[in-house]
Design a protein around this motif. Structure first.
Motif, short mmCIF file in Angstrom:
data_model
loop_
_atom_site.label_atom_id
_atom_site.label_comp_id
_atom_site.label_asym_id
_atom_site.label_seq_id
_atom_site.Cartn_x
_atom_site.Cartn_y
_atom_site.Cartn_z
N VAL A 1 36.82 -30.61 -8.44
CA VAL A 1 36.64 -29.93 -9.71
C VAL A 1 36.87 -30.96 -10.81
N THR A 2 36.13 -30.87 -11.87
CA THR A 2 36.37 -31.81 -12.97
C THR A 2 37.59 -31.37 -13.77
N ILE A 3 38.16 -32.30 -14.48
CA ILE A 3 39.37 -32.00 -15.26
C ILE A 3 39.09 -30.87 -16.26
N GLU A 4 37.89 -30.91 -16.84
CA GLU A 4 37.54 -29.93 -17.87
C GLU A 4 37.54 -28.50 -17.31
N ASN A 5 37.22 -28.39 -16.02
CA ASN A 5 37.11 -27.05 -15.45
C ASN A 5 38.40 -26.55 -14.81
N PHE A 6 39.43 -27.36 -14.90
CA PHE A 6 40.68 -26.97 -14.26
C PHE A 6 41.64 -26.42 -15.33
N TYR A 7 42.83 -26.10 -14.96
CA TYR A 7 43.88 -25.58 -15.85
C TYR A 7 43.41 -24.30 -16.56
N HIS B 1 53.83 -38.87 -15.55
CA HIS B 1 52.43 -38.62 -15.90
C HIS B 1 52.01 -37.20 -15.54
N ARG B 2 52.31 -36.81 -14.32
CA ARG B 2 51.85 -35.49 -13.88
C ARG B 2 52.59 -34.38 -14.63
N ALA B 3 53.86 -34.64 -14.93
CA ALA B 3 54.61 -33.65 -15.70
C ALA B 3 54.04 -33.55 -17.12
N ASN B 4 53.69 -34.70 -17.69
CA ASN B 4 53.09 -34.71 -19.02
C ASN B 4 51.81 -33.88 -19.05
N VAL B 5 51.01 -34.02 -18.00
CA VAL B 5 49.76 -33.26 -17.93
C VAL B 5 50.06 -31.76 -17.96
N VAL B 6 51.02 -31.36 -17.15
CA VAL B 6 51.36 -29.93 -17.09
C VAL B 6 51.82 -29.45 -18.46
N ILE B 7 52.72 -30.21 -19.06
CA ILE B 7 53.31 -29.79 -20.33
C ILE B 7 52.22 -29.71 -21.41
N GLU B 8 51.27 -30.64 -21.35
CA GLU B 8 50.22 -30.67 -22.36
C GLU B 8 49.15 -29.60 -22.13
N ALA C 1 49.57 -26.73 -20.38
CA ALA C 1 50.08 -25.36 -20.21
C ALA C 1 49.74 -24.42 -21.37
N PRO C 2 49.88 -24.87 -22.61
CA PRO C 2 49.58 -23.93 -23.71
C PRO C 2 48.13 -23.43 -23.68
N GLY C 3 47.22 -24.22 -23.10
CA GLY C 3 45.81 -23.81 -23.10
C GLY C 3 45.43 -22.92 -21.93
N VAL C 4 46.34 -22.71 -21.01
CA VAL C 4 46.01 -21.87 -19.85
C VAL C 4 45.98 -20.41 -20.30
N ALA C 5 44.84 -19.79 -20.05
CA ALA C 5 44.64 -18.46 -20.63
C ALA C 5 45.35 -17.36 -19.84
N SER C 6 45.00 -17.24 -18.57
CA SER C 6 45.49 -16.08 -17.85
C SER C 6 46.80 -16.40 -17.13
N ILE C 7 47.88 -16.29 -17.86
CA ILE C 7 49.20 -16.51 -17.29
C ILE C 7 50.23 -15.81 -18.16
#
Lengths: 522, 1148
Positions: A37-43, A119-126, A128-134
Motif C-alpha cells: 500500500v502506498t503511504i498516501e493510502n494508509f493511516y 522515526h516510527r513513533a514520530n510517524v504515528v504521532i504525526e 494520528a490526528p488525520g486518522v478518521a475512523s477512530i
C-alpha cells in the motif's frame, strides 16, 4: 492465386498471430508496486494506526535492540559481567575493556535501533490526528504508546551518548537530519513525551493487548529519567503513584520474573515480548522487517551450556551476602536464582563440569569454579546448546520501582524508617526472606550507609538486568561512587568514558553534526 | 544445364580464345586441382540479395561482382551476355543464382573459390592461345613468402587477353609481352600483384597471402557490419576459439581473450563469473554488461552451452552500445548461436571431454602439537584459562573410540577439498537446403566442485532453423531449453566453509558416531573455541538450486524491396528457479537443530521482447547507406514465492506437516519501450559514418522521468583506401576511428520511486503476533537514469596482408547521475537508504591488442597479446565528506575495509598503516597512544586526528587509503598454432598492480581469539623471539593488531597459464573414410601454474556475496557485506581450480 500460394499466406498469417500473441502489446509505463500500500493510502482507520504502533514495538525485538545488542551495550559497560572466554567477539570485548571507538558496531547498532523507534513513533504521532475512523480514547492510547517508546529511545540515547540529534517529526528528506541537541533539550523532550504518555495510557490491558505500554510503565520510566538527572524530588511522587495504585506487587517467587511461563505477572511493569520460534533467529541485519525476529538470543549468548559469552563478574558474585562472610546470617537465595554452578539442577538433571561451555573460571570459596548465568536462560526447561528463546525481556519491574523509591526517599531526606520500610519489602519476598536492614554488614544509620545498602540491594536484586550501567553513570556524576568504594569500572578515565562515542557513520554523513561534534576523548 | 564444382580439375592449361572478362581481369587461368580446397566455404557461406529488372546478363554478373568477391570468366561469343532477364535474388547462394541465370542455357559453370568460369558444352578441350602479336618473352618463377614454388598462378598481361599459368615448379613463360606493359599475378588466397615489365625478360614474384579476416562480418546490434567498416570498439571471439579450450561458462570463454573486458571467476560450480567491460561503472548496482542472445536480451546466460556459440561480440564503447540505450552503460555482449548451412549435407559433430579438477594450493595450518602450543600461549597471555581439553589429550576422541585426541591430526582443508570430475558431452546436427536450414544440439555438462558437497549439472537442448517461405518472406526461430541442478556452496554463521576449515581444531575428528547426525564440532567449554564443522555444513545440510530455462526467438522477415526489409522478432526468456534448503535435526556437540528446517523458494522470471525493425540497405555508386528504424518493447516480470517451516522428523524433507510456517511472495514487473534509429554511411569504403539515437521509456521511474534519449555518433577513416597508401603493399590496413555516445543504466529496483508501506513486521503481545506496518525508506520521485558519456578513439593497423595486426583504443567514460543509496545518518531513523542521482564517476583507459599470424604449409601460428588499462575515480557523491564504507566483518578485524569517497577510486581499501612491533614497554610509552598496547603489539602510524593533524593518539582518524582492487593493467597472451596434424593452444592471462585484502591471512595470523591458525603464528613475538613481524599471541587482540591495516594488504598481481591444449587430428584410414570426416583428440590443462606473491589460496579474488539462505538455527550475523563494494577482499572464497582434461571432437 494458386492453392500453394494460398497455403503459404495462411502460414504467414498464422505466424503473425503466433508472434504477436507471444507479447501482448503493453504500452503502459505506469506500474504501481503491487506488493504494498502506498503511504498516501494508509493511516485511514484504527486498524492502520494500531498496526503502525505495533511496528514501533517491533523495532524493540530487532537484534540492534533488546534481542541482542541492547543488553550487550548495558551489560558490557557495567561491572556485572566478565568474558566467558576468548569467544566474546571483538567489538563486544572492546566495550568490555574500554577500547571501543566510534566504529564499534554494537554501539552503532543500538544507536540505529533507537532512532528507528523514534522515526516510527514520530510517524504515528504525526499521522494520528488525520486518522478518521477512530475513537479519541483509542487515538490517545496509541499516541501515548508511541510517545512512551519515543521517550524510552531518547532516554537510551541521552544516557549513553549525551546530547543527540532530536527529531520530533519524521524526516521527510535527507537534508532533514539534525545537529546535536543539548542534553537538557533531549531530557525536556523525554519528560514531555512521558508526561503525555502518562495522560494517554490506561492503567492496564487485557487479552491480546497485554504487553502494551501502561500508565505505570510511563511513570516508572519518567521516574528513572528524573533520577538520572538528579531530580529525586520529581521522581518520588511518580513512584508513589505507582505504589499507591496497587496495580503491581512483588511476586512470591523471585525466579518468576525470568521464566517464560510467568510473563506479564503482577511484578512486571513493562516487558519486550518474544515468542518461541523453534530456535529461529534472524541473524544478519534484516532491517527489522523480517518476520522471523520473534526470539531473543539472551539465553544463547550467556547460557553456560550455550555460548557462555558473558559470565557474572567476580565482584558481582562477591556482592551476594553469604554465610561464608562474617556478619551475614544467611546466604542470599537470589544467588542461586541468578547463577548456575556445577551440580545445579537443570532440565536434563544436574549440571556437570563437562557441560559448562565457558572457558573462564570464577573464585568461590577460595577455589576456581565455573559459574555461569541462570537469569535470562531457559535451561530450566530446555538444554539445547543452541536455542534463541521466546522468553520476554523484563525492562521495568516493580522491584526496581521500590528500589528507586528507596533511593529517592533517601536522597530527599525521608526518615531511615521510611527508607527501610520500602527497601525491606524486597528482603521480605517469600522466596528471598533475607534479614531486614540494617544488618551487620549494612548498617543504615547514615544517609551514605543507607545509600550503600540501597546500592547493594539494587545490584543483587537486578543483577544482569541492564540497570547497573546507568546507575554507575548517575552515581559517578553525583560523586557517590566513593561511598561504594571507588569507581567500579577499572578502565574508567574522566572526560571519555562517561559517554559512548557517536557512531562514525553519523559524524561522516550527518552534515549537521559534523566532524567536531564527537564526544570528548574519542 | 549442369553444374560442376570442385570435382572439375584439369591438369593442363586452359586455352582461351576470346574471353570477355568483367572487371579488370582479362583472363583467369586456374589450376582447379590446387584450388579446390578453398572453394566450398565461400560459395556456401556467401548469400546474396538483389533484384534486377530487364537487365542484361552482363549487368547481372557485374551486380554479383559488386556484391561479392566473385569474378566471372566466360566466352562472350558463346554466351549471350546481352540477353535481357529479370531476376530477384533473396539471400541465396551463388549456385542457386547461377542456376536461375543459366537455367535454360546449355552452359556449365564452375566455381573455384571466388572464380566462376562459364563454359559451353563443347569448349572443354581448349587449345593454347596463340597470338601473333609482337613483343618480348618473359619468364620467371612465382613463389610464396616461404620460398616455396606456387603452381597454378595466373599470369596475365594487364589489359590484354594474353596470359598463362605457372607450372608445377612455379615457373611461367609468356610470349609477346610488350615493353612497359604490366603483368598481373593472381592466385586464390593470395593478394594479386602487378609488376611493370619494363624491359625485363625475367620477373620473379613472391605472392603474399591475402588476409583471411579482411572481409569478416561482425554483429553490431540490430544487424551485422563488415569488420572493415566498424567505427566503434568491438571485440570478437569466434566459436572456434571458444570450443578450442573447454570452459564451464560463456564468461570464462572470453577471459583474457580480448581487451577491455575483465572476467573474474567467482566461487562454486554453476555460479556466474564477474564480468566488467571497461571498468566498474556503477556503485549501487551490479555493473554487469547487457547480454543479448540472438538479438534478444537475456537475463542470465549461465544456462547456455558454449558449444552452441557461433560468435561472441563485446561492444565496448558508447558509439557501439548506444543502440541498446538505457541498459548499455556497462557494455553489451552479443551472443550468436549456430545455424545450419545450405550445403545440402548433414553435419554431425560430437564433442566430449572429461577431466579432473583440484585445488592448486592449500595453506599451512597448525597441526595438533603446534595448536596446543599456540593455544596455550594465546590464552595464557590474555590471562585466560587454557581449554580443559589440552590437559586431557589422551582421552578417546569419543566414548568407545580407541583413538585419542593426541593421536588425531585432522587436516580440515584436505577433508574439505577433493579431486572433482568435470565432464561435458555435446552432439550437434546441422543441415540445410535451398529453402531451409537447421541446427540442433543436445548437451550435458556435469561438474563437481573441488569443495565437497558442491556440484553443477546442466542439460541443454537447442533447435534453430530458418525457412524461405517465398521470395519475399522468410522466417526463422531459435529455441533453447535447459535444466540445471546446482548443489550450492553452503555457509553457516555468515562464515564460509573455507573459513571454518582454517579455524577448525586439528585434534578433533570430522565424524563422531555418538553424535546425532554423526558429525563432531568443537565445544566452546572444553575446547575453548567454536568453529563450525565445514564438512557437516556441506554434507549434512542441503541447499540446491534447480532451474529450467526456455529461451527462444521467432522472427519473420518481409522483403519490401531489394533494399528494404521489415523484420519482426518475438523473444521469450522464461526461467523457473527453485531453491531448496533443508537442515536436519542433529547435534554436533555445539550446534544443534532440535527440529529440522526446510524452505523452498521459487522464482518465475519472464522477459518478453517484441521488436519491429525496418532496414534500408543500398549502394549507390560510391555511396553505401544502411538505415534502420526499430520499435521494441521488453516486458519483464518475476513471481516469487517463499515458504519455510519446521519439521519434527528427518524422514520427510518436504513442505508437509510443517510447524512455524512463514510464507511470502511478491510480483515484480517492469516495462521498457524503445525507439531506435541508426544511419551507417560509407563513401568509397573509405569514409565511414555512423549515427544513432535511441529513446527508452521505463516503468521503473516516476512520471516525468520515464523517458531518456541516448544518442551516439562515430566516424572512421580507412586510410589504406587513400591513393597514397593504396600502393604501399606492406600496409594492409589502417583505420582511424572516433566515437561518442551517451548511455544509460536502469538497474534500479522496479518501484524504487514509490514510497510504500511495509506490512511485513510484527510484535508479540501476550504471546501472539500482532502485525505491524511502517515505512522504512525515503522515496525519491526524481530518480532518473544513470547516464554515461563516453568518448572512444581507436586505430586499427595491419601489415603484410594483416599478418601483423595492431589495435589501440583510448576511452573516457564519465558516468553521471549515479544512483546512490544516499549515505545517510542513522539518526534519521530509516533502516534503508533513499536512492538519488548524486554520484559521478570516471572510468578511463587504454587498450592495445597485437596479433601476428604465420600460415606456412605445415606450420601455422597465431600469436596475440592484449593489454588493458582502466583507471577509476569517483568525482562526486552526495556531499564533499560523504563516505560509503563496506566490507565490515567481525571476523576480519571488525572494521569496514573499503571506502568510497570523492577523489579516490571506487571502494579503495581503507585502514591503518603499521609501523613495526613494540619491542618494550618503553617503546609503547614513547609511541603514539594506543590503548591496551603491550610489547609485542603492532605500532600503528599516527597520521591524523580530529583536527586533521597527528594528535599522538591512534584512533579511527589515522586510517588512510591503502590501495585499490583495480589492477593497473590486465593482460593476456594467446598462442595457437598447428603443425601438420597437431594443434596447440597456450593461453596466459594476468593482472598487474592490484591489491587484495587477504582476509585468509586475518584468519591464519590475526590471532583474534582461539581458533586454528597458520604456521606463521608459531613465530609470534615473545620477549625471546623479538625478531619477527608476527605480533604477540594474545586472545581478544586488545591492541587490535588484526584491525584493517596494510598488514593484510597484499599484491594481487599474477600471471597464470590459464590454458594449455594439445590436439591431434587423426588421419583418416580407409574404414573411417566416408563415415567420419575428422577426429580430433586433445588434452588440456587449465590454471596449470600461477606466478604471484599473493599468499592466500588464489589471487583471482571475486566478491563475497553472503548466502541469503544461510542456516537458521546457527550463529551468524557478522557483517553487512553486500557483494558490491567488496571486490578484492578475500573472505575465504572458493579458489579457481586446476583442471586436467582430455577430449574428443568427431565430425561426421
Amino acid at each position: 492465386m494458386n492453392i500453394i500460394m494460398k497455403k503459404i499466406h495462411i502460414k504467414v498469417f498464422l505466424l503473425l498471430i503466433l508472434t504477436s500473441s507471444l507479447v501482448s502489446c503493453d504500452f503502459n509505463l505506469d506500474k504501481v508496486n503491487p506488493n504494498s500500500v502506498t503511504i498516501e493510502n494508509f493511516y485511514q482507520n484504527e486498524g492502520d494506526l494500531t498496526s503502525a504502533v505495533n511496528s514501533v514495538y517491533a523495532v524493540l525485538q530487532d537484534q540492534r535492540l533488546v534481542s541482542r545488542e541492547w543488553f550487550f551495550v548495558h551489560d558490557l559497560r557495567g561491572d556485572d559481567m566478565a568474558t566467558g572466554g576468548g569467544q566474546l567477539e571483538t567489538p563486544r570485548y572492546q566495550l568490555l575493556i574500554g577500547t571501543n571507538d566510534p566504529a564499534n558496531s554494537v554501539a552503532s547498532d543500538v544507536w540505529s535501533g533507537c532512532y528507528a523507534v523514534i522515526h516510527r513513533a514520530n510517524v504515528v504521532i504525526e499521522k494520528a490526528p488525520g486518522v478518521a475512523s477512530i475513537a479519541d480514547a483509542k487515538r490517545g492510547q496509541l499516541v501515548g504508546e508511541a510517545k512512551f517508546l519515543r521517550g524510552w529511545a531518547y532516554f537510551e540515547l541521552v544516557s549513553l551518548w549525551g546530547g543527540v540529534p532530536l527529531y520530533t517529526e519524521y524526516v521527510k528528506d535527507l537534508a532533514g537530519s539534525k545537529a546535536r541537541a543539548t542534553v537538557d533539550e533531549v531530557y525536556a523532550s523525554i519528560i514531555s513525551n512521558l508526561q503525555d504518555a502518562i495522560a494517554g495510557l490506561p492503567a492496564s490491558y487485557s487479552g491480546s493487548d497485554t504487553g502494551r505500554a501502561t500508565k505505570g510503565a510511563a511513570q516508572a520510566l519518567l521516574a528513572r529519567v528524573y533520577m538520572q538527572k538528579g531530580d529525586y524530588a520529581l521522581a518520588k511522587p511518580l513512584l508513589k503513584s505507582i505504589i499507591d495504585s496497587k496495580q503491581y506487587k512483588l511476586v512470591a517467587n523471585y525466579n518468576d520474573n525470568f521464566l517464560e511461563e510467568t510473563e506479564y505477572n503482577a511484578e512486571s511493569i513493562f516487558e519486550v515480548g518474544f515468542m518461541d520460534s523453534n530456535a529461529a533467529f534472524s541473524w544478519g541485519y534484516n532491517n527489522g522487517d523480517g518476520l522471523g525476529q520473534e526470539t531473543t538470543v539472551h539465553n544463547q549468548e550467556i547460557s553456560p551450556i550455550s555460548w557462555g559469552n558473558l559470565i557474572p563478574s567476580q565482584k558481582l558474585l562477591e556482592e551476594y551476602e553469604s554465610t561464608d562472610v562474617a556478619g551475614n546470617t544467611k546466604t542470599d537465595p537470589r544467588y542461586k536464582f541468578s547463577f548456575y554452578e556445577v551440580g545445579d539442577e537443570v532440565a536434563s538433571g544436574p549440571l556437570t563440569l563437562a557441560s559448562f561451555n565457558i572457558a573462564s573460571s570464577s573464585v568461590r570459596g577460595g577455589a576456581a569454579k565455573k559459574v555461569g548465568w541462570r537469569k535470562h536462560t531457559i535451561l530450566y526447561k530446555n538444554v539445547a546448546s543452541y536455542y534463541p528463546s521466546g522468553n520476554n525481556e523484563r525492562i521495568i519491574r516493580y522491584a526496581e520501582v521500590l528500589l528507586m523509591m528507596a533511593e529517592c526517599q533517601n536522597e530527599t531526606g525521608d526518615s531511615e524508617a521510611d527508607v527501610l520500610a520500602t527497601l525491606n519489602q524486597l528482603r521480605d519476598r517469600a522466596s528471598v526472606s533475607m534479614p531486614h536492614y540494617p544488618t551487620a554488614n549494612y548498617p543504615t544509620a547514615s544517609k551514605d550507609a543507607r545509600f550503600k545498602a540501597i546500592a547493594h540491594e539494587k545490584r543483587v536484586e537486578l543483577a544482569g538486568e541492564e540497570i547497573r550501567n546507568r546507575d554507575i553513570l548517575r552515581w559517578r556524576k553525583q560523586g557517590k561512587l566513593a561511598i561504594l568504594g571507588g569507581d567500579p569500572i577499572t578502565y574508567f578515565a574522566a572526560n571519555k568514558f562517561e559517554l559512548l562515542p557517536l557512531p562514525q557513520t553519523e559524524i561522516d554523513n550527518n552534515v549537521n553534526v559534523g566532524k567536531g561534534a564527537q564526544n570528548p576523548g574519542y | 544445364m549442369k553444374k560442376n564444382r570442385t570435382s572439375l580439375y584439369r591438369e593442363s592449361f586452359i586455352p582461351i580464345r576470346k574471353y570477355l572478362l568483367v572487371m579488370k581481369l582479362t583472363f583467369i587461368f586456374i589450376l582447379f586441382g590446387l584450388m579446390s580446397f578453398a572453394s566450398t566455404t565461400y560459395s556456401q557461406s556467401t548469400k546474396l540479395t538483389f533484384e534486377l529488372r530487364n537487365s542484361t546478363i552482363e549487368t547481372v554478373f557485374k551486380q554479383i561482382e559488386a556484391l561479392s568477391e566473385y569474378k566471372f570468366a566466360y566466352n562472350s561469343t558463346k554466351l549471350d551476355v546481352d540477353k535481357k532477364i529479370s531476376l530477384k535474388i533473396e539471400n541465396q547462394t551463388i549456385d542457386a543464382i547461377l542456376d536461375k541465370i543459366l537455367g535454360s542455357a546449355n552452359f556449365h559453370y564452375q566455381i573455384v573459390d571466388r572464380y566462376i568460369i562459364i563454359t559451353d558444352e563443347n569448349s572443354q578441350a581448349l587449345n593454347t592461345l596463340e597470338l601473333s602479336q609482337s613483343g618480348i618473352k618473359v619468364t620467371g618463377k612465382v613463389s610464396d613468402n616461404s620460398g616455396g614454388a606456387l603452381p597454378g598462378v595466373s599470369v596475365v598481361v594487364k589489359g590484354t587477353t594474353n596470359g598463362t599459368i605457372t607450372d608445377a615448379d612455379g615457373t611461367y613463360s609468356l610470349m609477346n609481352v610488350r615493353e612497359n606493359s604490366v603483368l598481373q599475378f593472381s592466385f586464390v588466397g593470395m593478394k594479386t600483384q602487378e609488376i611493370n615489365v619494363g624491359k625485363n625478360s625475367s620477373i620473379n614474384v613472391t605472392l603474399l597471402e591475402e588476409s583471411i579476416g579482411i572481409e569478416e562480418v561482425v554483429a553490431v546490434g540490430y544487424g551485422v557490419q563488415k569488420k572493415t567498416s566498424v567505427t566503434g570498439a568491438i571485440s570478437s571471439v569466434n566459436g572456434k576459439d571458444i570450443s578450442q579450450v573447454p570452459v564451464a561458462s560463456l564468461q570464462s570463454a572470453i577471459q583474457g581473450k580480448v581487451t577491455g573486458v575483465t572476467v573474474v571467476n567467482n566461487g562454486a560450480p554453476g555460479t556466474n563469473p564477474i564480468v566488467r567491460v571497461r571498468g566498474n561503472g556503477s556503485i549501487s548496482y551490479s555493473a554487469d554488461p547487457l547480454y543479448i542472445v540472438d538479438g534478444v536480451a537475456a537475463t542470465d546466460i549461465s544456462n547456455f552451452s558454449s558449444n552452441d556459440i557461433e560468435s561472441i561480440e563485446i561492444l565496448k564503447d558508447a558509439s557501439s552500445t548506444a543502440v541498446y540505450g538505457s541498459r548499455a552503460a556497462n557494455g553489451v555482449v552479443l551472443i550468436t548461436t549456430k545455424r545450419g548451412k545450405k550445403d545440402g549435407q548433414i553435419h554431425i559433430n560430437v564433442d566430449s571431454y572429461a577431466g579432473v579438477q583440484s585445488v592448486a594450493k592449500t595453506l599451512d595450518l597448525l597441526n595438533t602439537e603446534q595448536y596446543i602450543k599456540y593455544g596455550t600461549a594465546l590464552n595464557t597471555n590474555a590471562g585466560l584459562a587454557v581449554p580443559s581439553r589440552f590437559s586431557k589429550m589422551s582421552d578417546p576422541i569419543y566414548a568407545g573410540a580407541t583413538q585419542t585426541y593426541a593421536q588425531t591430526n585432522t587436516n580440515w582443508q584436505d577433508e574439505l577439498f577433493r579431486n572433482a570430475k568435470i565432464n561435458d558431452n555435446n552432439i550437434s546436427f546441422s543441415t540445410g537446403s535451398e529453402k531451409s536450414i537447421y541446427y540442433a544440439s543436445a548437451g550435458y555438462f556435469d561438474q563437481d566442485g573441488v569443495m565437497v558437497g558442491t556440484s553443477y549439472k546442466r542439460g541443454s537442448f537447442r533447435f534453430n532453423s530458418e525457412h524461405e517461405v517465398s521470395k519475399r518472406i522468410k522466417f526463422g526461430q531459435t529455441l533453447m531449453y535447459s535444466v540445471s541442478d546446482r548443489d550450492n556452496q553452503k555457509e553457516t554463521q555468515g562464515r564460509t566453509n573455507l573459513m571454518h576449515a582454517i579455524r577448525s581444531i586439528p585434534y578433533l575428528p570430522v565424524m563422531d558416531p555418538t553424535k546425532e547426525g554423526g558429525y563432531r564440532a568443537a565445544n566452546s567449554g572444553s575446547d575453548g573455541t567454536d568453529p563450525d564443522n565445514p564438512i557437516k555444513v556441506e554434507k549434512l545440510f542441503e541447499s540446491t538450486t534447480s532451474s529450467s530455462k526456455l529461451y527462444g526467438t521467432l522472427y519473420l522477415e518481409f522483403k519490401i524491396a531489394d533494399y528494404l526489409r521489415f523484420k519482426t522478432t518475438a523473444g521469450l526468456d522464461y526461467t523457473n528457479i527453485l531453491n531448496k534448503v533443508h537442515q536436519p535435526i542433529y547435534n554436533d556437540g555445539f550446534n544443534a537443530n532440535t527440529s529440522a528446517s526446510v524452505s523452498k523458494e521459487t522464482f518465475q522470471n519472464t522477459t518478453k521482447t517484441f521488436t519491429n525493425q525496418l532496414t534500408f540497405d543500398k549502394t549507390f555508386g560510391n555511396h553505401y547507406l544502411n538505415v534502420i528504424a526499430v520499435q521494441e518493447q521488453t516486458a519483464y516480470s518475476t513471481n516469487a514465492m517463499y515458504i519455510t517451516g519446521r519439521l519434527s522428523t528427518n524422514a520427510v524433507q518436504e513442505l508437509t506437516g510443517l510447524s512455524n510456517i512463514n510464507a511470502n511472495g511478491s510480483l515484480q514487473e517492469n516495462l521498457l519501450l524503445s525507439y531506435l534509429g541508426r544511419i551507417n554511411y560509407e563513401y568509397k569504403n573509405k569514409y565511414l559514418l555512423s549515427v544513432s539515437m535511441r529513446a527508452d521509456g521505463s516503468s521503473k521511474f516516476a512520471p516525468g522521468n520515464k523517458w531518456g534519449s541516448f544518442p551516439s555518433a562515430s566516424l572512421g577513416w580507412r586510410v589504406t583506401e587513400e591513393p597514397f597508401l593504396k600502393n604501399v603493399s606492406s600496409i594492409s590496413e589502417l583505420k582511424l576511428r572516433a566515437g561518442y555516445g551517451e548511455l544509460g543504466n536502469n538497474a534500479i529496483g522496479n518501484y524504487d520511486w514509490q514510497a510504500v508501506m511495509l506490512a511485513n513486521t510484527d510484535y508479540i503481545f501476550n504471546n501472539a503476533t500482532a502485525g505491524g506496518t511502517h515505512f522504512n525508506a525515503l522515496a525519491n520521485r526524481n530518480l532518473k537514469w544513470e547516464s554515461s558519456k563516453m568518448t572512444n578513439v581507436g586505430v586499427d593497423f595491419g601489415m603484410f596482408d594483416n599478418k601483423f595486426t595492431f589495435t589501440a583504443e583510448w576511452f573516457n567514460k564519465i558516468t553521471d547521475n549515479l544512483i546512490l543509496a544516499v549515505p545517510y545518518p542513522r539518526s534519521i531513523g530509516y533502516f534503508a537508504a533513499a536512492y538519488a542521482n548524486i554520484g559521478k564517476m570516471k572510468n578511463y583507459g587504454m587498450e592495445f591488442q597485437v596479433g601476428y599470424r604465420l600460415n606456412g604449409r605445415e606450420l601455422k601460428s597465431n600469436l596475440s597479446a592484449n593489454i588493458s588499462i582502466v583507471r577509476n575515480k569517483v568525482l562526486n557523491l552526495s556531499n564533499e565528506t560523504a563516505t560509503i564504507d563496506a566490507g565490515f566483518n567481525q571476523d576480519y578485524g571488525a572494521y569496514n575495509m573499503t571506502r568510497t569517497v570523492i577523489g579516490q577510486p571506487i571502494q579503495s581499501f581503507y585502514g591503518w598503516q603499521t609501523d613495526g612491533i613494540f619491542q618494550s614497554a618503553a617503546e609503547v610509552a614513547a609511541g603514539p597512544k594506543q590503548s591496551s598496547a603491550a610489547p609485542g603489539d603492532i605500532r600503528f602510524k599516527d597520521l591524523s586526528g580530529p583536527n586533521g593533524n597527528p594528535d599522538g593518539i591512534i584512533d579511527s582518524y589515522d586510517r588512510t587509503f591503502l590501495g585499490s582492487y583495480l589492477p593497473k593493467f590486465t593482460y593476456g597472451f594467446n598462442y595457437s598454432g598447428s603443425y601438420k596434424r597437431f594443434d596447440f593452444t597456450a593461453f596466459f592471462q594476468g593482472v598487474y598492480g592490484n591489491k587484495i585484502y587477504n582476509g585468509t591471512k586475518v584468519l591464519t595470523e590475526g590471532m583474534l581469539r582461539l581458533f586454528n591458525a597458520g604456521t606463521a603464528v608459531m613465530n609470534a613475538w615473545t620477549p625471546t623471539n623479538a625478531d619477527t613481524d608476527i605480533p604477540r599471541a594474545v586472545s581478544g587482540d586488545p591492541n587490535q593488531n588484526a584491525r584493517t591495516s596494510d598488514r593484510f594488504i597484499e599484491s594481487g598481481s599474477y600471471l597464470r597459464l590459464k590454458a594449455l591444449t594439445v590436439g591431434y587430428t587423426i588421419p583418416m584410414s580407409n574404414w573411417t573414410k566416408g563415415n567420419v570426416s575428422s577426429i580430433r583428440i586433445y588434452g588440456s590443462g587449465q590454471n596449470l601454474f600461477t606466478i604471484t606473491k599473493y599468499t592466500g589460496y588464489d589471487p583471482e579474488v571475486g566478491a563475497y556475496i553472503p548466502q541469503s539462505n544461510g542456516a537458521p538455527g546457527t550463529a551468524g550475523g557478522n557483517g553487512s557485506t553486500s557483494g558490491l563494494l567488496n571486490n578484492g577482499i578475500d573472505y575465504g572464497l572458493m579458489p579457481s581450480s586446476r583442471t586436467i582434461l582430455c577430449g574428443i571432437q568427431i565430425k561426421f
